[in-house]
Design an enzyme around this catalytic site. Sequence first.
Site, mmCIF file in Angstrom:
data_model
loop_
_atom_site.group_PDB
_atom_site.id
_atom_site.type_symbol
_atom_site.label_atom_id
_atom_site.label_comp_id
_atom_site.label_asym_id
_atom_site.label_seq_id
_atom_site.Cartn_x
_atom_site.Cartn_y
_atom_site.Cartn_z
ATOM 1 N N ALA A 105 0.850 -1.203 0.000
ATOM 2 C CA ALA A 105 0.000 0.000 0.000
ATOM 3 C C ALA A 105 0.877 1.241 0.000
ATOM 4 O O ALA A 105 1.795 1.362 0.802
ATOM 5 C CB ALA A 105 -0.907 0.008 1.225
ATOM 6 N N THR A 152 10.982 0.550 -4.086
ATOM 7 C CA THR A 152 11.257 0.973 -5.461
ATOM 8 C C THR A 152 12.749 1.224 -5.687
ATOM 9 O O THR A 152 13.483 1.526 -4.743
ATOM 10 C CB THR A 152 10.471 2.275 -5.752
ATOM 11 O OG1 THR A 152 10.879 2.815 -6.990
ATOM 12 C CG2 THR A 152 10.717 3.337 -4.683
ATOM 13 N N ASP A 153 13.149 1.163 -6.954
ATOM 14 C CA ASP A 153 14.538 1.509 -7.285
ATOM 15 C C ASP A 153 14.779 3.017 -7.195
ATOM 16 O O ASP A 153 15.917 3.472 -7.195
ATOM 17 C CB ASP A 153 14.914 0.994 -8.686
ATOM 18 C CG ASP A 153 14.071 1.571 -9.814
ATOM 19 O OD1 ASP A 153 13.111 2.327 -9.534
ATOM 20 O OD2 ASP A 153 14.361 1.266 -10.994
ATOM 21 N N GLU A 154 13.687 3.799 -7.120
ATOM 22 C CA GLU A 154 13.852 5.258 -7.111
ATOM 23 C C GLU A 154 14.554 5.750 -5.848
ATOM 24 O O GLU A 154 15.028 6.885 -5.815
ATOM 25 C CB GLU A 154 12.497 5.950 -7.281
ATOM 26 C CG GLU A 154 11.855 5.633 -8.613
ATOM 27 C CD GLU A 154 10.723 6.582 -8.992
ATOM 28 O OE1 GLU A 154 10.579 7.631 -8.370
ATOM 29 O OE2 GLU A 154 9.995 6.240 -9.935
ATOM 30 N N TYR A 177 8.016 11.478 -3.701
ATOM 31 C CA TYR A 177 7.640 10.050 -3.673
ATOM 32 C C TYR A 177 8.818 9.189 -3.234
ATOM 33 O O TYR A 177 8.713 8.384 -2.302
ATOM 34 C CB TYR A 177 7.142 9.600 -5.054
ATOM 35 C CG TYR A 177 7.130 8.094 -5.230
ATOM 36 C CD1 TYR A 177 6.203 7.301 -4.554
ATOM 37 C CD2 TYR A 177 8.058 7.450 -6.067
ATOM 38 C CE1 TYR A 177 6.199 5.919 -4.697
ATOM 39 C CE2 TYR A 177 8.053 6.073 -6.218
ATOM 40 C CZ TYR A 177 7.123 5.307 -5.525
ATOM 41 O OH TYR A 177 7.132 3.932 -5.662
ATOM 42 N N LYS A 181 9.451 6.806 0.101
ATOM 43 C CA LYS A 181 9.741 5.368 0.037
ATOM 44 C C LYS A 181 11.081 5.065 0.713
ATOM 45 O O LYS A 181 11.212 4.069 1.425
ATOM 46 C CB LYS A 181 9.758 4.867 -1.410
ATOM 47 C CG LYS A 181 8.416 4.856 -2.119
ATOM 48 C CD LYS A 181 7.381 3.924 -1.499
ATOM 49 C CE LYS A 181 7.667 2.458 -1.744
ATOM 50 N NZ LYS A 181 6.537 1.593 -1.264
ATOM 51 N N ASN A 206 10.514 -0.070 -12.946
ATOM 52 C CA ASN A 206 9.168 0.256 -13.466
ATOM 53 C C ASN A 206 8.424 -0.984 -13.931
ATOM 54 O O ASN A 206 8.921 -1.731 -14.777
ATOM 55 C CB ASN A 206 9.283 1.201 -14.662
ATOM 56 C CG ASN A 206 9.679 2.588 -14.250
ATOM 57 O OD1 ASN A 206 10.761 2.789 -13.687
ATOM 58 N ND2 ASN A 206 8.839 3.563 -14.512
ATOM 59 N N PRO A 232 1.841 13.255 -24.248
ATOM 60 C CA PRO A 232 2.764 14.207 -23.616
ATOM 61 C C PRO A 232 4.089 13.557 -23.222
ATOM 62 O O PRO A 232 4.126 12.649 -22.395
ATOM 63 C CB PRO A 232 1.996 14.661 -22.360
ATOM 64 C CG PRO A 232 1.068 13.536 -22.055
ATOM 65 C CD PRO A 232 0.750 12.843 -23.347
ATOM 66 N N ILE A 233 5.164 14.031 -23.838
ATOM 67 C CA ILE A 233 6.507 13.532 -23.495
ATOM 68 C C ILE A 233 7.199 14.618 -22.683
ATOM 69 O O ILE A 233 7.345 15.757 -23.157
ATOM 70 C CB ILE A 233 7.330 13.254 -24.775
ATOM 71 C CG1 ILE A 233 6.649 12.191 -25.639
ATOM 72 C CG2 ILE A 233 8.769 12.875 -24.450
ATOM 73 C CD1 ILE A 233 6.726 10.794 -25.084
#
Length: 371
Positions: A105, A152-154, A177, A181, A206, A232-233
């Site tokens: 969660a 996460t890898d972030e 974010y 984490k 991802n 959108p890029i």
Amino acid sequence: MLKESSREKFTPWNIGVFNMEWEKTILITGGAGFIGSHLVRLFVNKYQDYRIINLDKLTYAGNLSNLIDLEGSERYFFLKEDICDAERIRSIFGDYDVTDVIHLAAESHVDRSIEGPMEFVMTNVVGTVNLLQCAKDKWGGEKDHVFHHVSTDEVYGSLGTEGLFEETTSYDPRSPYSASKASSDYFVRAFYHTYGLPIKISNCSNNYGSHQFPEKLIPLMINNIVNQKPLPIYGKGENIRDWLWVEDHASAIDEIFHKGCIGDSYNVGGLNEWTNIELVKYLCKIMDIKLGREVGSSERLITYVQDRAGHDLRYAIDASKLERELGWKPSLKFEEGLEKTVDWYLQNSEWIDQVTSGEYKAYYDKMYGAK
Ligand code: NAD
Ligand code: DAU
């Protein structure tokens, strides 16, 4: 329309089922979300002696219709709860005799964290610490439990053009974010070192696949291509992500949960790096063919927009520890997985309508009460 479902099927107070002996009672948090729903399905179908409790607040990102096929299973329970609610979570650990936790969660979208970080602090940090406290108090010093934290890898920050994130790479989170984490990972480790809580952490790249909320790159682009809306890029589209099939992530969690070492972190990734622009162009090509459109027509929808603030350049995972120690590696080639993903979205346009219109949310709020 959503399929009618009986509330009884989800309620815990089915006495016959409640009194059964279970090898494990696993609390999976965030099980109504993208990755969580794939994990819940894997565990309910694979482990006949486990009781799986899916605890989810059903935010905009959680959708119980993701798990409609499990309704009626006597090994699956759903609880609409907030992981930040200390009193409720504590009593759930007691009432259900929770033996293990797999914690997914979270508020998960980077752009939303830039708009409003506080929700991320509440769920990702406070909610995680609340779960850790409840697990520690319930399990005491017992070691035959697992608290598996899905991260996460972030947390590792941003790579240049060379190198890979390893488990030993220093944390350097750069978005609200990833800061939330990373903070939750630190608390999970602190509970291991300070109180001996039996924890495991996985840090994944991802994910893509079915049932992903269409705010994330791949489902957003698929939906916009279908509707011939601009694609959108951010910036020049040169940022790189390492994409992994969501069911491979679920199988990695399965391996780590069952066989990983207590106190360890495991990186999970696809060894599959794409720049955003390459990926979106590839998606345009395969969708033009599938939709019977002139090849090149969807590419014309590409629109370069203002870059994401603090946009991390590149993520790439070294998952060799997971392969070496637990024998896991991705099962699906990206091109194959992407095609399956596109097919799923094309065949389930109703799902997109429901999640984006809030129809499912109103339905489940009515069933379980709005929180
Ligand atoms: P998601 O946004 O699709 O789902 C999150 C789920 O958590 C939703 O069902 C939501 O209702 C629930 N939730 C949110 N706040 C809650 C709260 N306070 N109490 C109870 N439930 C709450 O997310 P996802 O993409 O499936 O990610 C799941 C986990 O995996 C997250 O922890 C995320 O950080 C991590 N992760 C995601 C990816 C990815 O590519 N999506 C990659 C690596 C790690
Ligand atoms: O690396 C793991 C992380 O991957 C997870 O922890 C996160 O929960 C998950 O959301 C994802 O984060 P990203 O920010 O990498 O994913 P997102 O799909 O938002 O964006 C992927 C890339 O595409 C990123 O470089 C930003 C870019 N992008 C995204 C969107 C939504 C665009 O160029 N345009 C867009 O409209």
